[in-house]
Design a protein around this motif. Structure first.
Motif, mmCIF file in Angstrom:
data_model
loop_
_atom_site.group_PDB
_atom_site.id
_atom_site.type_symbol
_atom_site.label_atom_id
_atom_site.label_comp_id
_atom_site.label_asym_id
_atom_site.label_seq_id
_atom_site.Cartn_x
_atom_site.Cartn_y
_atom_site.Cartn_z
ATOM 1 N N LEU A 76 0.819 -1.211 0.000
ATOM 2 C CA LEU A 76 0.000 0.000 0.000
ATOM 3 C C LEU A 76 0.859 1.271 0.000
ATOM 4 O O LEU A 76 0.466 2.294 -0.571
ATOM 5 N N LEU A 77 2.020 1.195 0.611
ATOM 6 C CA LEU A 77 2.854 2.390 0.760
ATOM 7 C C LEU A 77 3.672 2.723 -0.480
ATOM 8 O O LEU A 77 4.050 3.884 -0.684
ATOM 9 N N LEU A 78 3.971 1.733 -1.310
ATOM 10 C CA LEU A 78 4.865 1.961 -2.450
ATOM 11 C C LEU A 78 4.410 3.098 -3.373
ATOM 12 O O LEU A 78 5.203 4.006 -3.674
ATOM 13 N N PRO A 79 3.158 3.117 -3.856
ATOM 14 C CA PRO A 79 2.770 4.217 -4.750
ATOM 15 C C PRO A 79 2.717 5.566 -4.041
ATOM 16 O O PRO A 79 2.994 6.600 -4.651
ATOM 17 N N LEU A 80 2.364 5.570 -2.766
ATOM 18 C CA LEU A 80 2.278 6.831 -2.031
ATOM 19 C C LEU A 80 3.652 7.482 -1.890
ATOM 20 O O LEU A 80 3.794 8.705 -2.030
ATOM 21 N N TYR A 81 4.663 6.679 -1.633
ATOM 22 C CA TYR A 81 6.019 7.201 -1.504
ATOM 23 C C TYR A 81 6.506 7.759 -2.844
ATOM 24 O O TYR A 81 7.116 8.838 -2.908
ATOM 25 N N ALA A 82 6.243 7.054 -3.925
ATOM 26 C CA ALA A 82 6.662 7.516 -5.248
ATOM 27 C C ALA A 82 6.034 8.864 -5.585
ATOM 28 O O ALA A 82 6.704 9.770 -6.111
ATOM 29 N N ILE A 83 4.760 9.021 -5.281
ATOM 30 C CA ILE A 83 4.078 10.288 -5.538
ATOM 31 C C ILE A 83 4.725 11.414 -4.737
ATOM 32 O O ILE A 83 4.920 12.535 -5.246
ATOM 33 N N ALA A 84 5.079 11.156 -3.491
ATOM 34 C CA ALA A 84 5.687 12.177 -2.647
ATOM 35 C C ALA A 84 7.013 12.663 -3.238
ATOM 36 O O ALA A 84 7.308 13.867 -3.229
ATOM 37 N N VAL A 85 7.816 11.746 -3.766
ATOM 38 C CA VAL A 85 9.099 12.140 -4.357
ATOM 39 C C VAL A 85 8.879 13.029 -5.581
ATOM 40 O O VAL A 85 9.570 14.038 -5.765
ATOM 41 N N ILE A 86 7.916 12.689 -6.413
ATOM 42 C CA ILE A 86 7.612 13.503 -7.591
ATOM 43 C C ILE A 86 7.152 14.895 -7.174
ATOM 44 O O ILE A 86 7.518 15.905 -7.792
ATOM 45 N N LEU A 87 6.354 14.979 -6.121
ATOM 46 C CA LEU A 87 5.867 16.276 -5.652
ATOM 47 C C LEU A 87 7.016 17.192 -5.213
ATOM 48 O O LEU A 87 6.940 18.410 -5.377
ATOM 49 N N VAL A 88 8.079 16.618 -4.655
ATOM 50 C CA VAL A 88 9.242 17.424 -4.270
ATOM 51 C C VAL A 88 9.813 18.138 -5.486
ATOM 52 O O VAL A 88 10.115 19.337 -5.453
ATOM 53 N N ALA A 89 9.960 17.417 -6.567
ATOM 54 C CA ALA A 89 10.539 18.009 -7.777
ATOM 55 C C ALA A 89 9.636 19.059 -8.397
ATOM 56 O O ALA A 89 10.120 19.984 -9.070
ATOM 57 N N LEU A 90 8.328 18.950 -8.183
ATOM 58 C CA LEU A 90 7.376 19.879 -8.786
ATOM 59 C C LEU A 90 7.077 21.094 -7.923
ATOM 60 O O LEU A 90 6.377 22.001 -8.378
#
Length: 373
Positions: A76-90
């Motif tokens: 459950l956590l894998l996609p949530l973590y990936a989204i958070a990393v992308i948000l940092v760059a944006l």
């Protein structure tokens, strides 16, 4: 393929992804510093956002891991973590960058507790030590993530494009591998969260001392090399890559080393090697000696976290998820609170003085190694 083998492969992938995603951010910190004109104090506060997100996630994750199972929670956590990393760059401004970094910290901390709990289950089912190998895959992922940072800087790739090109396919592959069938132990007994006590508290302090050094390498190694040795940003990214590569090498041999020397002696030697590495980095006049110091730091810290989490998972008083969360609260407190502390010390004195704090804590590992018995 047996169920244990499939689960082992899944856990390996999750460990590698967690290291890679955090290292991608760490390797590009100089780009964010330049983009938002951040001084040491401001950067320290932003890194504190990562710490806050992670610390909040630890007790919640430990409880959930015991309640719904570590394997299911990891998925459950894998996609949530990936989204958070992308948000940092944006993030378009410092305020939203702070929010994104808090989410990154929460994703990183939650996934770390869940994957270590799942890894401990697989280790026990396999009937032999493999936790050090899992952590080797974390370090390998971190090294690869840092290497993509070096490559992205070399071709002048903005963080948003760099993050998307790496995070999205790597996360998709890991989520596919994590579908391996596995039934985790569950438990509703005990408090939602418990601070470590007795020997487990000392284990947490050892993890704190080790993770503060790891956090310093992740968040300050590139900036240290630029400021102290005058190297370029692209070359400075090699600091964390060398540290991670040395850690991978040692963790690949870690299970055999611990089997031969025992956890106590292994931890004592590790603390001494890490302290020597800090001394070399602080005194280094150029890039070469500093990279050698980072390599020693990687070798020294390599076995500490696997030993700490394995010890927590077999704690007689707490379920594995909450025991790991309790140790992680202290352990990752060092990784996540240490870098802001170094930033404040650097602002008041120098980066060399900030790094010297890491050396003192490395010697503390040697002093408290007996708790890992």
């Amino acid at each position: 393929m047996s169920e244990v083998s499939a689960a082992r492969r899944a856990v390996i992938a999750v460990f590698a992804l967690n290291g890679a995603l955090f290292a991608i951010w760490a390797a590009r910190i100089p780009a964010f510093v330049e983009r938002f004109a951040l001084g040491p104090d401001a950067l320290g506060l932003l890194l504190l956002c990562i710490a806050g997100g992670a610390i909040v996630s630890f007790p919640l994750t430990g409880r959930l891991a015991d309640r719904i199972g570590a394997a299911r929670l990891t998925r459950l956590l894998l996609p949530l973590y990936a989204i958070a990393v992308i948000l940092v760059a944006l993030a378009p401004n410092v305020a939203l960058l702070a929010v994104a970094l808090a989410l990154l910290g929460a994703g990183y901390g939650a996934l770390d507790v869940a994957m270590n709990a799942w890894g401990a289950e697989v280790e026990q089912a396999a009937g032999r030590p493999i936790m050090s190998f899992f952590h080797a895959m974390y370090s390998l992922g971190a090294g690869l993530g840092a290497a993509t940072g070096w490559a992205a800087v070399a071709v002048d790739l903005p963080p948003a494009i760099h993050f998307a090109l790496v995070v999205l396919p790597a996360s998709a592959l890991t989520m596919w591998l994590a579908r391996a069938p596995w039934t985790s132990r569950t438990s509703d007994d005990g408090p939602a969260f418990a601070l470590p006590r007795g020997a487990l508290a000392l284990v947490g302090i050892v993890a704190f001392a080790s993770s503060m050094g790891e956090g310093a390498m992740a968040d300050w190694s590139a900036l240290f090399l630029v400021a102290a040795t005058g190297t370029t940003e692209a070359q400075a990214a090699l600091g964390y890559a060398v540290f991670s590569a040395a850690m991978v090498a040692m963790r690949l041999a870690g299970d055999r080393v611990v089997a031969r020397t025992g956890p106590v002696l292994a931890a004592r030697m590790a603390g001494l090697v890490a302290a020597l590495g800090v001394a070399l980095v602080v005194a280094a006049p150029s890039l070469g000696p500093a990279l050698a110091g980072f390599a020693l730091l990687g070798l020294g810290y390599a076995v500490i976290f696997p030993l700490a989490f394995s010890r927590a998972a077999r704690d007689p008083d707490l379920p594995a998820g909450r025991a790991i969360a309790a140790v992680a609260t202290l352990g990752y407190g060092g990784m996540l609170l240490g870098p802001p502390l170094i930033g404040w010390v650097a602002s008041a004195t120098s980066l060399q003085a900030g790094f010297a704090l890491v050396g003192v804590l490395a010697l503390l590992i040697t002093a408290l190694a007996g708790s890992l018995r």
